[in-house]
Design an enzyme around this catalytic site. Structure first.
Site, PDB file in Angstrom:
ATOM      1  N   HIS A 112       0.838  -1.229   0.043  1.00  0.00           N
ATOM      2  CA  HIS A 112       0.019  -0.065  -0.025  1.00  0.00           C
ATOM      3  C   HIS A 112       1.096   1.496  -0.016  1.00  0.00           C
ATOM      4  CE1 HIS A 112       0.412  -0.612   4.334  1.00  0.00           C
ATOM      5  NE2 HIS A 112       0.361   0.653   4.510  1.00  0.00           N
TER       6      HIS A 112
ATOM      7  N   ASP B 105       0.589  -7.531   1.244  1.00  0.00           N
ATOM      8  CA  ASP B 105       0.688  -6.400   1.537  1.00  0.00           C
ATOM      9  C   ASP B 105       2.470  -6.203   1.417  1.00  0.00           C
ATOM     10  OD1 ASP B 105       0.564  -3.626   1.908  1.00  0.00           O
ATOM     11  OD2 ASP B 105      -0.347  -3.684   3.943  1.00  0.00           O
TER      12      ASP B 105
ATOM     13  N   SER C  89       5.084   2.161   8.161  1.00  0.00           N
ATOM     14  CA  SER C  89       4.500   1.026   7.145  1.00  0.00           C
ATOM     15  C   SER C  89       5.936   0.804   6.335  1.00  0.00           C
ATOM     16  CB  SER C  89       3.350   1.536   6.224  1.00  0.00           C
ATOM     17  OG  SER C  89       3.039   0.260   5.629  1.00  0.00           O
TER      18      SER C  89
END
Length: 553
Positions: free
Chosen positions: A134, A165, A243
């Site tokens: 993402h 992911d 992230s």
């Protein structure tokens, strides 16, 4: 860019972790407050928060003190690789800058305004960099910057694993690879093992370090991919921007990638890592196939067999355990082998308990889907079932699962077809989120929700096609209020997918175009008049073509 709930869309839950996001969005507009909640996973908007400065201090690469985030804790003093030269693996961490241009699923002939985000990543062997999917989804441009450097290098995205992911990047400029540190992947940690997450969260431009312990290991719902895979829970905050950051164990091996966190008023400092078994599966998949092919699925819906009367009724012996098959996906390779009411006793020789779990490390138990996730697309597996009180064994080929309403479009632009002002689209979860917001799994029309939660694709090419909207014109008077209604048939023939519908309309030589819709609605247009009016309607609304490029092939 920030992400929301880790729950898979078909299974809404009250409390769910959220993706860690991509850090400070580098937009021109800024706000003073950090948003208390994260944005929708499938339709993320650029963050517009002000970038603050932390007040804590840590030892820098050259021995001098540098600012770090005040809200983050430094590594525990008992961990020998705290910060600085004693931890050379910290130099493997990079900052990821991405410019995103997302598709507009409601107006599929155009894209949304571009926005910029930052996140974290780390260098592995073979001139490759790992980050979260993402962080670079719908990318227009990706750049990487090493710790202590003032130069950003253009990066190439090699593969994006939506379900897990994870994204794999590289840099073509040799200068980037001249003096680098490489993060080695370690083994799956045990409960209570200390981990240190190193990345670039919001609140500053320099590297930040936070620590915690592994507090839980289980099958998690990955927010971005709406997939259930193995995940690690740690008792450390995974803030926006972390992230893609690596989590290191006490000997400096990477044991996971930070990717989502739990946001709820009753909990604090709970973050989630993508563990090394999932990372290695992604890398091995790319190595074997030259591209990411995904995680296979068994293609069944099942129920627990914990009730003793139920077990007795199907002929299970006292020493037998398993789960009952409720439904088998028609597109699954085992559709002609496994049947509803079969009891699966074991998968690849591993016995399955009545609650659907199998033995795991350190005396724990985990959902049996973990065994399936260790396989690759196209692999064989042995399944032992109980049918009519007889034990049978089948050798099945595992494949990725085809959903009637897919959870993502794998980076492909949305498809559309227009005739007589009627805009036809294929339904996906991103489409529903675009139309009904981040709570689309509860706010969408009941008919579409039923298909989302319970319907199964009857073929690999089947799509759920809807009239998304009607571009008003004299030709479609009386039909203006039709919106997001499924198309069942055209001129008496079932609609299999959007391309099938477009082909039938384009080649139609009958006098009328007759569309049979859900709720017993019928749309009738004169064929010649509708086709002739289409070009004028496109010109009025500045639409470049009557159909997307993928339908022209």
């Amino acid at each position: 860019m920030v992400r929301e709930k880790r729950k898979s869309v078909p299974k809404p839950r009250n409390v769910a972790p959220e993706s860690a996001g991509d850090g400070d969005a580098l937009t021109a507009v800024e706000e003073e407050a950090v948003l208390p909640e994260l944005a929708e996973t499938t339709t993320s908007e650029p963050s517009t928060r002000r970038r603050g400065r932390g007040l804590g201090r840590g030892r820098g690469r050259d021995g001098r003190t540098k600012k770090v985030d005040a809200e983050e804790e430094l590594v525990d003093v008992n961990v020998t690789f705290a910060v600085g030269e004693a931890a050379p693996w910290m130099h493997a961490v990079v900052k990821v800058y991405c410019v995103h241009t997302e598709p507009n699923f409601s107006l599929p002939w155009q894209r949304k305004r571009q926005y910029r985000t930052s996140s974290s990543g780390f260098i592995i062997g073979g001139k490759r960099v790992l980050t979260t999917a993402h962080s670079v989804e719908h990318h227009t441009q990706v750049k990487l910057k090493q710790r202590g450097s003032d130069t950003k290098f253009l990066a190439t995205v090699l593969a994006i694993g939506i379900e897990c992911d994870i994204a794999l990047l590289t840099v073509n400029d040799d200068e980037f690879w001249e003096e680098i540190a490489i993060a080695d992947l370690g083994e799956l940690p045990a409960l209570q093992d200390a981990v240190t997450v190193v990345g670039y969260p919001i609140g500053g431009d320099t590297i930040s370090v936070t620590s915690g312990v592994v507090s839980r290991m289980e099958i998690l719902s990955y927010a971005h991919g709406s997939t259930e895979l193995l995940g690690l829970q740690i008792d450390a905050a995974i803030n926006s921007g972390y992230s893609g950051a690596p989590a290191f164990n006490k000997i400096g091996k990477c044991v996971g990638i930070a990717f989502q966190s739990l946001k709820h008023e009753d909990v604090e400092n709970i973050g989630y890592l993508i563990p090394t078994p999932v990372i290695k599966h992604f890398l091995e998949d790319y190595k074997k196939n030259g591209a990411y092919t995904g995680f296979p699925a068994l293609g069944i819906e099942w129920q627990k067999m914990e009730n003793p009367d139920h077990r007795m009724s199907v002929g299970m012996k006292s020493n037998q355990k398993g789960i009952r098959i409720r439904r088998v996906e028609p597109t699954a390779s085992e559709y002609n082998l496994l049947k509803p009411s079969d009891v699966i006793l074991s998968f690849d020789g591993v016995d399955i308990s009545n609650d659907g779990t199998v033995p795991f490390m350190d005396g724990e138990r985990i959902g049996f889907s973990y065994l399936i996730s260790q396989k690759f697309t196209g692999d064989d597996a042995t399944v032992k079932v109980l049918r009519d009180s007889k034990t049978l064994e089948f050798n099945i080929k595992l494949d990725t699962l085809k959903k009637l309403i897919p959870a993502h479009t794998k980076g492909k632009p949305p498809s559309y077809y227009i005739v007589g002002g009627f805009v036809f689209s294929a339904v996906s979860v991103p489409y529903l989120c675009s139309e009904y917001g981040k709570d689309c799994e509860s706010d969408s029309p009941v008919k579409l929700l039923d298909k989302l939660l319970y319907a199964m694709a009857q073929s690999v090419d089947e799509q759920l096609v809807v009239v998304s909207q009607v571009l008003v014109d004299d030709i479609n008077t009386g039909y203006e209020d039709i919106v997001n209604t499924q198309v069942i048939a055209f001129n008496g023939k079932p609609v299999e997918n959007l391309k099938n519908l477009a082909n039938m309309v384009e080649t139609c030589e009958e006098k009328y175009l007759k569309f049979e819709l859900d709720y017993d609605l019928v749309v009738v247009l004169q064929t010649k008049t509708a086709k002739a009016a289409t070009s004028d309607i496109l010109a009025t609304h500045r639409i470049p073509a009557a159909m997307s490029d993928d339908l022209k092939a």
